[in-house]
Design a protein around this motif. Structure first.
Motif: not given
Length: 295
Positions: A140-142, A170-173, A182-183, A185-194
């Motif tokens: 996941w990304a934030y 896994k959580v990524i800032e 972009n993360a 789109l690049g499949k570096a993460v599975d999901g995000a809230a934007v």
């Protein structure tokens, strides 16, 4: 300030009585062109030079720097939702809200000045992740910890589900909503809230976002970004600025240009959603998004 951009064709200094200084805290997530257009519109209507500054390292005045409103270095500010309350507290007596709020296109907005936290995934994963709860154990990304839409609101939803902050493996800032997109789109993460406004603008500007990003669900509504003003600005001029914003939609030539950024109008400011946002923040006090640790 970073990225000082003059939006005027004149050479009047920022301290002159004929000029104003506007600082935006929305970039890089929101294109600087949006703020530039706002400056150009206000310049035309107020017949004043306006100098545009962009601080790209936070949604509001940086906590380790002098406040630009208290130190009289800025006249107008555009503040991200998650940073507004701290901004008003730090510059108490030197800054106040401009009573006009922008309205943007969104399926759930219903002509209100609100935004949403859009939960996004890559289209290749739409069979795997049909709803948010299925993202348990995913990456996941934030954008940053001050972001209401990408950090605070997901914590609130996890609490409502009876889950804790270790819901994700896994959580990524990422540093910005655009970087989170972009993360995914690049499949570096599975999901995000934007932020829904950011996603909407990126969809309009980029075919890869339009073609490959899927909105799983939207959380909200909550308050959109706010406009604040230095209380040293003469009251008459403050009223003129508010009036210009509230009448934007009446000018066919200008509103067409703003439609590119999904902006349709400004409406009188209310505290409804700001109060609701404070309830959400209070509910997640002490919670953090962090990578799950297994023993």
């Amino acid at each position: 300030m970073e990225n000082d951009v003059s939006a005027s064709n004149g050479s009047a200094p920022a301290s002159s009585s004929s000029s104003l200084r506007l600082i935006s805290y929305l970039s890089p997530s929101v294109p600087l062109e949006y703020c530039t257009l706002l400056v150009e519109y206000l310049e035309a209507k107020l017949n004043r030079h306006i100098f545009l500054m962009a601080e790209c390292r936070g949604g509001g005045p940086l906590p380790d720097r002098p406040d630009p409103f208290t130190s009289n270095e800025a006249d107008i500010g555009i503040i991200a939702c998650g940073a507004l309350e701290l901004t008003l507290q730090r510059a108490k007596g030197h800054v106040s809200l401009i009573p006009a709020a922008p309205v943007f296109v969104h399926p759930g907005a219903n002509d209100r000045p609100v935004s949403f936290a859009d939960v996004i995934i890559h289209k290749d994963n739409k069979t795997k992740y049909k709803e948010f709860r299925l993202l348990h154990g995913s990456k996941w990304a934030y954008s940053n910890k001050m972001s209401f839409s990408s950090y605070t609101r997901p914590l609130y939803e996890l609490k409502r589900m009876g889950q804790n902050s270790n819901f994700f493996t896994k959580v990524i800032e990422t540093g910005s909503h655009v970087a989170s997109i972009n993360a995914v789109l690049g499949k570096a993460v599975d999901g995000a809230a934007v932020n829904s406004l950011v996603l909407s603008m990126q969809q309009g500007l980029r075919s890869d976002v339009r073609d490959n990003i899927v909105v799983l669900q939207s959380w909200g509504p909550f308050a959109v970004h706010s406009f604040v003003i230095n209380t040293r600005v003469p009251k008459e001029l403050q009223s003129q600025i508010t009036d210009c914003l509230l009448k934007l939609h009446e000018d066919a030539e200008w509103i067409v240009r703003f439609n590119r950024f999904k902006l349709t109008k400004f409406l009188p400011l209310t505290t409804d959603h700001r109060n609701e946002d404070q309830v959400v923040k209070k509910a997640v006090e002490g919670m953090r998004l962090e990578t799950a640790v297994y023993y």
